[in-house]
Design a protein around this motif. Structure first.
Motif, PDB file in Angstrom:
ATOM      1  N   GLU A   2      40.213  43.443  45.621  1.00  0.00           N
ATOM      2  CA  GLU A   2      41.520  44.069  45.848  1.00  0.00           C
ATOM      3  C   GLU A   2      41.432  45.148  46.925  1.00  0.00           C
ATOM      4  O   GLU A   2      42.360  45.325  47.724  1.00  0.00           O
ATOM      5  CB  GLU A   2      42.056  44.660  44.546  1.00  0.00           C
ATOM      6  CG  GLU A   2      42.580  43.610  43.583  1.00  0.00           C
ATOM      7  CD  GLU A   2      43.704  42.797  44.212  1.00  0.00           C
ATOM      8  OE1 GLU A   2      44.812  43.334  44.399  1.00  0.00           O
ATOM      9  OE2 GLU A   2      43.468  41.621  44.538  1.00  0.00           O
ATOM     10  N   VAL A   3      40.326  45.889  46.962  1.00  0.00           N
ATOM     11  CA  VAL A   3      40.149  46.892  48.013  1.00  0.00           C
ATOM     12  C   VAL A   3      40.130  46.212  49.381  1.00  0.00           C
ATOM     13  O   VAL A   3      40.766  46.669  50.339  1.00  0.00           O
ATOM     14  CB  VAL A   3      38.862  47.698  47.777  1.00  0.00           C
ATOM     15  CG1 VAL A   3      38.563  48.607  48.971  1.00  0.00           C
ATOM     16  CG2 VAL A   3      38.985  48.534  46.505  1.00  0.00           C
ATOM     17  N   LEU A   4      39.422  45.102  49.486  1.00  0.00           N
ATOM     18  CA  LEU A   4      39.341  44.394  50.759  1.00  0.00           C
ATOM     19  C   LEU A   4      40.687  43.763  51.125  1.00  0.00           C
ATOM     20  O   LEU A   4      41.063  43.719  52.302  1.00  0.00           O
ATOM     21  CB  LEU A   4      38.254  43.332  50.694  1.00  0.00           C
ATOM     22  CG  LEU A   4      36.830  43.851  50.471  1.00  0.00           C
ATOM     23  CD1 LEU A   4      35.844  42.691  50.390  1.00  0.00           C
ATOM     24  CD2 LEU A   4      36.426  44.817  51.579  1.00  0.00           C
ATOM     25  N   ARG A   5      41.408  43.253  50.138  1.00  0.00           N
ATOM     26  CA  ARG A   5      42.735  42.693  50.403  1.00  0.00           C
ATOM     27  C   ARG A   5      43.651  43.746  51.014  1.00  0.00           C
ATOM     28  O   ARG A   5      44.352  43.491  52.013  1.00  0.00           O
ATOM     29  CB  ARG A   5      43.348  42.162  49.104  1.00  0.00           C
ATOM     30  CG  ARG A   5      44.772  41.629  49.269  1.00  0.00           C
ATOM     31  CD  ARG A   5      45.356  41.179  47.937  1.00  0.00           C
ATOM     32  NE  ARG A   5      45.639  42.279  47.039  1.00  0.00           N
ATOM     33  CZ  ARG A   5      46.744  43.038  47.094  1.00  0.00           C
ATOM     34  NH1 ARG A   5      47.658  42.809  48.023  1.00  0.00           N
ATOM     35  NH2 ARG A   5      46.929  44.016  46.217  1.00  0.00           N
ATOM     36  N   LEU A   6      43.632  44.951  50.446  1.00  0.00           N
ATOM     37  CA  LEU A   6      44.474  46.021  50.957  1.00  0.00           C
ATOM     38  C   LEU A   6      43.980  46.524  52.309  1.00  0.00           C
ATOM     39  O   LEU A   6      44.787  46.934  53.154  1.00  0.00           O
ATOM     40  CB  LEU A   6      44.538  47.158  49.941  1.00  0.00           C
ATOM     41  CG  LEU A   6      45.349  46.827  48.678  1.00  0.00           C
ATOM     42  CD1 LEU A   6      45.136  47.884  47.608  1.00  0.00           C
ATOM     43  CD2 LEU A   6      46.829  46.694  49.015  1.00  0.00           C
TER      44      LEU A   6
END
Length: 223
Positions: A2-6
């Protein structure tokens, strides 16, 4: 993830890329019952990728020699290799943790200390040691990735991602886990650690020092 998606959402698709691989490319069912459909197998690892190893519960009781060999091969090729939760166990089984300070989930601490005493198991949420990073897992994985973004992209981007994840405060790796019993006893002596575990397992019928020492094959005086 999720961190990488954002990060991609805020900085564009060129900021990072990620994919899910299994050893042979076949689907894998996670311990929560969700079936993962990988993007490929081990042979599809990009040349300069960071390898993040994850594993299911009780990894210490289920050796995976093929995966251990693949992890070693990736490390020899220069890939940074990170372990998350029981993925740390897989890194230990691959022989990558000797002489390193590591973070591990409290459920894996006893096994790591007994089976891999050359690794210094800490109570930290995550520890970076050169090309090897280890993480206790759970929400600490999010905080590890935010630390990586802060290191590589700057504090502003990391704080914006944390805000979108509704995280009021981000702990750094030096923060200790809430200590369960196995994390409280900071001893590297395997006999002492094993004795402590025996004592805790028999709180309602206390063992004699003689029996504990005999079980550990040491003298009472040494114990």
């Amino acid at each position: 993830v999720e961190v990488l998606r954002l990060l991609r959402r805020l900085c564009g698709a060129d900021a990072c890329a990620y994919r899910v691989l299994s050893l042979d490319g076949a689907p894998v069912t996670a311990s929560n019952g969700v079936r993962l459909l990988p993007d490929g197998g081990a042979r599809d690892m990009p040349a300069r990728a960071v390898v993040v190893v994850v594993a299911g519960v009780e990894a210490s009781a289920t050796p995976a020699p093929a995966l251990a060999a693949q992890i070693r091969a990736w490390a020899r090729r220069g890939h940074p290799v990170w372990g998350v939760s029981s993925g740390v166990v897989r890194l230990a089984q691959a022989g990558l943790l000797g002489g390193r300070r590591i973070a591990a989930h409290w459920e894996d601490v006893a096994w790591l200390r007994e089976a891999h005493p050359a690794a210094e198991v800490s109570a930290a949420l995550f520890v970076a040691d050169g090309d090897v990073m280890t993480c206790a897992g759970g929400l600490a994985a999010t905080e590890m990735m935010l630390w990586v973004v802060r290191r590589d992209m700057g504090a502003g981007i990391a704080e914006e991602i944390a805000a979108r994840l509704v995280l009021d405060a981000v702990r750094d790796g030096r923060t200790s886990q809430r200590r369960m019993l196995d994390m409280r006893f900071q001893t590297a002596n395997p006999a002492v650690f094993a004795a402590l575990r025996m004592m805790r397992a028999n709180l309602f019928s206390a063992l004699t020092i003689e029996r504990i020492a005999r079980q550990q094959e040491i003298s009472q005086r040494q114990l």
